[in-house]
Design a protein around this motif. Structure first.
Motif, short mmCIF file in Angstrom:
data_model
loop_
_atom_site.label_atom_id
_atom_site.label_comp_id
_atom_site.label_asym_id
_atom_site.label_seq_id
_atom_site.Cartn_x
_atom_site.Cartn_y
_atom_site.Cartn_z
N ARG A 5 100.49 78.51 75.81
CA ARG A 5 99.18 78.39 76.45
C ARG A 5 98.15 79.27 75.75
O ARG A 5 96.98 78.89 75.62
CB ARG A 5 99.27 78.76 77.93
N MET A 6 98.57 80.45 75.30
CA MET A 6 97.65 81.33 74.60
C MET A 6 97.10 80.67 73.34
O MET A 6 95.91 80.77 73.04
CB MET A 6 98.36 82.64 74.24
N LEU A 66 96.97 77.35 72.77
CA LEU A 66 96.17 76.19 73.16
C LEU A 66 94.78 76.60 73.66
O LEU A 66 93.81 75.87 73.47
CB LEU A 66 96.88 75.40 74.26
N ARG A 67 94.68 77.77 74.29
CA ARG A 67 93.40 78.26 74.82
C ARG A 67 92.60 79.06 73.80
O ARG A 67 91.51 79.55 74.11
CB ARG A 67 93.64 79.11 76.05
N GLU A 90 93.53 81.95 72.64
CA GLU A 90 93.73 83.38 72.88
C GLU A 90 94.68 84.00 71.87
O GLU A 90 94.85 85.22 71.83
CB GLU A 90 94.27 83.58 74.30
N SER A 113 104.31 71.91 73.92
CA SER A 113 102.91 71.51 73.73
C SER A 113 102.72 70.77 72.42
O SER A 113 103.57 70.81 71.52
CB SER A 113 102.00 72.74 73.77
#
Length: 303
Positions: A138-139, A141-142, A144, A157
């Protein structure tokens, strides 16, 4: 107002400097008609008149044009600075780089990676974080994190990925387990014992897919977020586990002993992968990361 383009600003500065549209066109390697059209569009977009046009006498800045000229020069200078920065980004490993890594891999790879960066790319501002596989994905993908390290079987992902190293799975047993001395062990031989897993969100799916490949239905045990908790439980004979890669230590956190035994099952090796956003431009920092992950010292740490 409409946004002024850099090309329009370039023509504006050239016309102000040379005093004629024709000379500005020559300086900018453009046609006179293109420069004239761009200047008219710039004035319409800004809602002000920049020049007084005088037939056969060129152009003269208006009061508004005089105030706008230094701003246009600064904007063009900043644009050139941005181009230089981008060129440096593409050719020199310097600046910030944030790498996320799963907790299962971080004790192995991050110290070796940090040491390699410090020795070979000291201008890179390296930021390292770890967490669950789902979190590190998620980091990325965002935005971050620039990249993440995890096992191929954890990758869920839609990210670009590159294999860093293949790793084979091991059964983790208590040192005094009856099967601990074998050269290899089949998962079916352990099916009656509790299977202890490293965190449900990060690794349970990985081991479940591995067991499916071996056609084994395990006896469910506990799951913990910390791999050292799993190893300590195994060392006390409370179950077994399956880890990827060679052992770092045969001693658990609380002083117990474990054994790593290669699996006899025909299971495809897992892979440690470097994952980045789809289509991300390759910067010098990312290239340095990829290169250092291929160094012997880092690969040996992965097992």
């Amino acid at each position: 107002m409409n946004t002024a383009t850099l090309r329009q600003l370039e023509y504006f500065v050239a016309a102000a400097d040379t005093g004629t549209v024709s000379a500005a066109a020559l300086r900018c390697s453009a046609s006179q008609a293109a420069v004239s059209t761009a200047l008219n569009e710039l004035e319409r977009g800004l809602g002000i008149q920049l020049f007084v046009r005088r037939t056969a006498k060129g152009v003269r800045l208006t009061k508004s044009g005089e105030r706008a000229l230094p701003i246009a020069r600064r904007m063009l200078s900043d644009a050139r600075e941005l181009e230089l920065l981008a060129a440096a980004e593409a050719s020199e490993a310097a600046g910030p780089l944030r790498v996320a890594c799963t907790s299962a891999l971080s004790p192995r790879v991050l110290p070796a990676l940090a040491e390699a960066f410090r020795a070979e790319h000291p201008l890179v501002d390296l930021d390292l974080v770890d967490g669950l596989a789902s979190d590190v994905e998620r980091m990325v993908l965002r935005g971050e994190a620039d990249a993440c390290l995890l096992y191929r079987r954890q990758l869920e992902s839609d990210l670009d990925s590159r294999t860093v190293r293949e790793v084979v799975p091991y059964a983790v047993l208590a040192a005094d387990h009856p099967l601990a001395g074998r050269d290899r062990v089949a998962l079916q031989d352990l099916a009656s014992e509790p299977l202890l897993l490293v965190n449900p969100e990060g690794s349970r799916g990985v081991i479940e897919r591995l067991l499916e490949e071996a056609d084994v239905s395990p006896k469910r045990g506990w799951a913990f977020s910390n791999p050292e908790t799993v190893r300590a439980m195994v060392a006390r004979g409370l179950g077994y586990s399956v880890f990827s890669g060679r052992p770092i230590s045969l001693e658990s956190f609380d002083g117990g002993r474990v054994a790593y035994v290669p699996l006899a099952d025909p299971i495809a090796p897992n892979e440690v992968v470097l994952a980045t956003p789809k289509g991300q431009r390759m910067t010098a920092r990312l290239q340095a990361l990829q290169d250092l992950l291929m160094k012997d010292s880092v690969l040996e740490a992965l097992g």
